[in-house]
Motif scaffolding. Structure first.
Motif, PDB file in Angstrom:
ATOM      1  N   TYR A   1       0.775  -1.244   0.000  1.00 58.65           N
ATOM      2  CA  TYR A   1       0.000   0.000   0.000  1.00 58.65           C
ATOM      3  C   TYR A   1       0.805   1.291   0.000  1.00 58.65           C
ATOM      4  O   TYR A   1       0.225   2.351  -0.135  1.00 58.65           O
ATOM      5  CB  TYR A   1      -0.945   0.017   1.208  1.00 58.65           C
ATOM      6  CG  TYR A   1      -1.993  -1.070   1.134  1.00 58.65           C
ATOM      7  CD1 TYR A   1      -3.035  -1.008   0.209  1.00 58.65           C
ATOM      8  CD2 TYR A   1      -1.925  -2.177   1.966  1.00 58.65           C
ATOM      9  CE1 TYR A   1      -3.985  -2.018   0.129  1.00 58.65           C
ATOM     10  CE2 TYR A   1      -2.876  -3.195   1.892  1.00 58.65           C
ATOM     11  CZ  TYR A   1      -3.900  -3.103   0.972  1.00 58.65           C
ATOM     12  OH  TYR A   1      -4.837  -4.102   0.883  1.00 58.65           O
ATOM     13  N   PHE A   2       2.124   1.242   0.172  1.00 60.95           N
ATOM     14  CA  PHE A   2       2.777   2.515   0.439  1.00 60.95           C
ATOM     15  C   PHE A   2       2.786   3.470  -0.753  1.00 60.95           C
ATOM     16  O   PHE A   2       2.705   4.674  -0.578  1.00 60.95           O
ATOM     17  CB  PHE A   2       4.163   2.320   1.055  1.00 60.95           C
ATOM     18  CG  PHE A   2       5.329   2.499   0.132  1.00 60.95           C
ATOM     19  CD1 PHE A   2       5.998   3.711   0.079  1.00 60.95           C
ATOM     20  CD2 PHE A   2       5.792   1.459  -0.650  1.00 60.95           C
ATOM     21  CE1 PHE A   2       7.096   3.882  -0.756  1.00 60.95           C
ATOM     22  CE2 PHE A   2       6.883   1.617  -1.474  1.00 60.95           C
ATOM     23  CZ  PHE A   2       7.530   2.846  -1.524  1.00 60.95           C
ATOM     24  N   LEU A   3       2.828   2.947  -1.974  1.00 60.47           N
ATOM     25  CA  LEU A   3       2.770   3.876  -3.110  1.00 60.47           C
ATOM     26  C   LEU A   3       1.339   4.351  -3.353  1.00 60.47           C
ATOM     27  O   LEU A   3       1.074   5.538  -3.517  1.00 60.47           O
ATOM     28  CB  LEU A   3       3.327   3.215  -4.371  1.00 60.47           C
ATOM     29  CG  LEU A   3       4.849   3.095  -4.437  1.00 60.47           C
ATOM     30  CD1 LEU A   3       5.275   2.484  -5.768  1.00 60.47           C
ATOM     31  CD2 LEU A   3       5.539   4.439  -4.253  1.00 60.47           C
ATOM     32  N   ALA A   4       0.394   3.440  -3.336  1.00 61.33           N
ATOM     33  CA  ALA A   4      -1.006   3.806  -3.574  1.00 61.33           C
ATOM     34  C   ALA A   4      -1.529   4.718  -2.468  1.00 61.33           C
ATOM     35  O   ALA A   4      -2.379   5.580  -2.703  1.00 61.33           O
ATOM     36  CB  ALA A   4      -1.864   2.550  -3.642  1.00 61.33           C
ATOM     37  N   PHE A   5      -0.989   4.546  -1.301  1.00 66.53           N
ATOM     38  CA  PHE A   5      -1.442   5.272  -0.127  1.00 66.53           C
ATOM     39  C   PHE A   5      -1.248   6.779  -0.278  1.00 66.53           C
ATOM     40  O   PHE A   5      -1.947   7.571   0.344  1.00 66.53           O
ATOM     41  CB  PHE A   5      -0.635   4.739   1.048  1.00 66.53           C
ATOM     42  CG  PHE A   5      -1.128   5.141   2.387  1.00 66.53           C
ATOM     43  CD1 PHE A   5      -2.429   4.878   2.763  1.00 66.53           C
ATOM     44  CD2 PHE A   5      -0.276   5.747   3.288  1.00 66.53           C
ATOM     45  CE1 PHE A   5      -2.872   5.226   4.020  1.00 66.53           C
ATOM     46  CE2 PHE A   5      -0.723   6.097   4.531  1.00 66.53           C
ATOM     47  CZ  PHE A   5      -2.027   5.838   4.906  1.00 66.53           C
ATOM     48  N   ALA A   6      -0.285   7.185  -1.112  1.00 61.46           N
ATOM     49  CA  ALA A   6       0.045   8.605  -1.229  1.00 61.46           C
ATOM     50  C   ALA A   6      -0.851   9.349  -2.194  1.00 61.46           C
ATOM     51  O   ALA A   6      -0.793  10.569  -2.296  1.00 61.46           O
ATOM     52  CB  ALA A   6       1.498   8.763  -1.668  1.00 61.46           C
ATOM     53  N   VAL A   7      -1.684   8.626  -2.910  1.00 56.86           N
ATOM     54  CA  VAL A   7      -2.539   9.300  -3.900  1.00 56.86           C
ATOM     55  C   VAL A   7      -3.596  10.134  -3.180  1.00 56.86           C
ATOM     56  O   VAL A   7      -4.302   9.619  -2.314  1.00 56.86           O
ATOM     57  CB  VAL A   7      -3.214   8.257  -4.818  1.00 56.86           C
ATOM     58  CG1 VAL A   7      -4.179   8.925  -5.768  1.00 56.86           C
ATOM     59  CG2 VAL A   7      -2.152   7.498  -5.590  1.00 56.86           C
ATOM     60  N   PRO A   8      -3.709  11.414  -3.537  1.00 52.70           N
ATOM     61  CA  PRO A   8      -4.707  12.249  -2.860  1.00 52.70           C
ATOM     62  C   PRO A   8      -6.116  11.899  -3.327  1.00 52.70           C
ATOM     63  O   PRO A   8      -6.295  11.239  -4.353  1.00 52.70           O
ATOM     64  CB  PRO A   8      -4.326  13.671  -3.288  1.00 52.70           C
ATOM     65  CG  PRO A   8      -3.601  13.498  -4.565  1.00 52.70           C
ATOM     66  CD  PRO A   8      -2.916  12.166  -4.501  1.00 52.70           C
TER      67      PRO A   8
END
Lengths: 225, 117
Positions: free
Chosen positions: B95-102
């Motif tokens: 999740y860490f990359l997807a988590f940053a999407v606003p």
């Protein structure tokens, strides 16, 4: 001590956790891999320093449009400076360099032996001159645009009841940074990741050393100062 | 949210958890970047400042973590320290990359400031 799953679940729900990516050695043969990773990270995250982290911990909001990220480089390896620093700067990211001060101060001809007894892995024959650790000059350069932080003095596992050893690893490391950088560093990470509040003796040393942030396996704690 | 909120988790889900943990465990830890989620704890703040705080993204993440833990416990009821660490690593890896999407409405490329309400 390991955090219970229920504690982690509650904590994540209360405030989005800080995203970190932990690195150690960064050999040149992986340069392209790091470059691609940093590109992907920079699309989504902003480099964060300790002021940014303090703002996030106190308010729940990162200062910029993108969330901040902690890109941590542990132990104080020379290849962090040679390989990673230019890539970070190309992508506008900030590295957090957690160095063991005794490793940095160790004469190059003794560094392999120093590391062999302290779980400091090296890349065979990477540096013919024998210096595998960052130098203090390199750390001073990193200290300008990145974060230099403490990862003990000797990278040795010490008993949590051994006061003098704790003092050397926690306070002694800070003394080394203050002498060589001209100021104290704000962040400290244990060798095996114990959190503040788990051991009063260690906590006392962390307080006396004046660290503001304590990094452990599952937490970043901003300490009362 | 706790793992007991997921009474029915498929064997396929659990199989995938263990397969992913095995794959992640094979990374070259001394040389590769390992994503982690770290609990943000401000001990310098008073309890009044932080009690009752919730984060929409954090709640989603907590839910995903609870589901992972519930899945692991189906096959191994007594998780040890290494299992918890692996579970957090798995969560971060997923999740860490997807988590940053606003949120969609706040993506600047799609909705420049001032172009909409």
């Amino acid at each position: 001590m390991i955090e219970a799953p229920d504690f982690l679940t509650r904590a994540y729900a209360a405030q989005s956790p800080v995203v970190a990516v932990n690195y150690h050695n960064t050999p040149s043969f992986r340069r392209d891999q790091y470059d691609r990773e940093f590109a992907a990270i920079a699309e989504r995250y902003a480099g964060a320093n300790e002021d940014d982290l303090a703002a996030y911990l106190s308010s729940g909001q990162w200062p910029g449009q993108k969330p901040g990220i902690v890109l941590a480089f542990y132990n104080g390896y020379r290849n962090n400076f040679d390989v990673v620093r230019p890539l970070l700067e190309r992508h506008g990211l900030i590295g957090w360099f957690f160095a063991a001060t005794g490793y940095v101060s160790c004469p190059p001809e003794e560094q392999l032996a120093f590391g062999a007894t302290r779980t400091l892995k090296t890349i065979p024959n990477e540096y013919p001159d024998g210096r595998y650790a960052l130098s203090w000059a390199e750390l001073r350069e990193l200290d300008r645009d990145h974060v230099v932080a403490s990862h003990t003095r000797n990278h040795s596992k010490v008993s949590l009841s051994d006061g003098p050893a704790l003092e050397s690893e926690i306070i002694g490391a800070q003394d080394d940074f203050e002498r060589e950088l001209g100021h104290k560093v704000r962040s400290f990470a244990w060798l095996l990741g114990g959190a503040y509040g788990e051991n009063p003796l260690a906590d006392t040393c962390v307080d006396r050393a004046g660290y503001e942030f304590l990094f452990s396996n599952f937490r970043i704690q901003r300490l009362r100062r | 949210m706790s793992e007991t909120d997921y009474p029915e988790i498929s064997d396929a889900f659990v199989d995938q958890l263990f397969a992913d943990m095995k794959r992640l465990g094979a990374r070259v830890y001394p040389e590769e970047g390992i994503p982690m989620f770290l609990v943000a704890e401000d001990m310098s703040a008073s309890a009044a400042e932080t009690d009752g705080r919730t984060s929409p993204n954090g709640v989603l993440l907590a839910s995903a973590f609870a589901q992972i833990i519930a899945g692991l416990k189906q096959r191994k009821p007594d998780l040890d320290a290494g299992d918890i660490a692996s579970a957090v690593e798995l969560l971060a890896d997923r999740y860490f990359l997807a988590f940053a999407v606003p949120p969609f409405s706040q993506i600047e490329d799609l909705h420049p400031a001032g172009s909409n309400n």
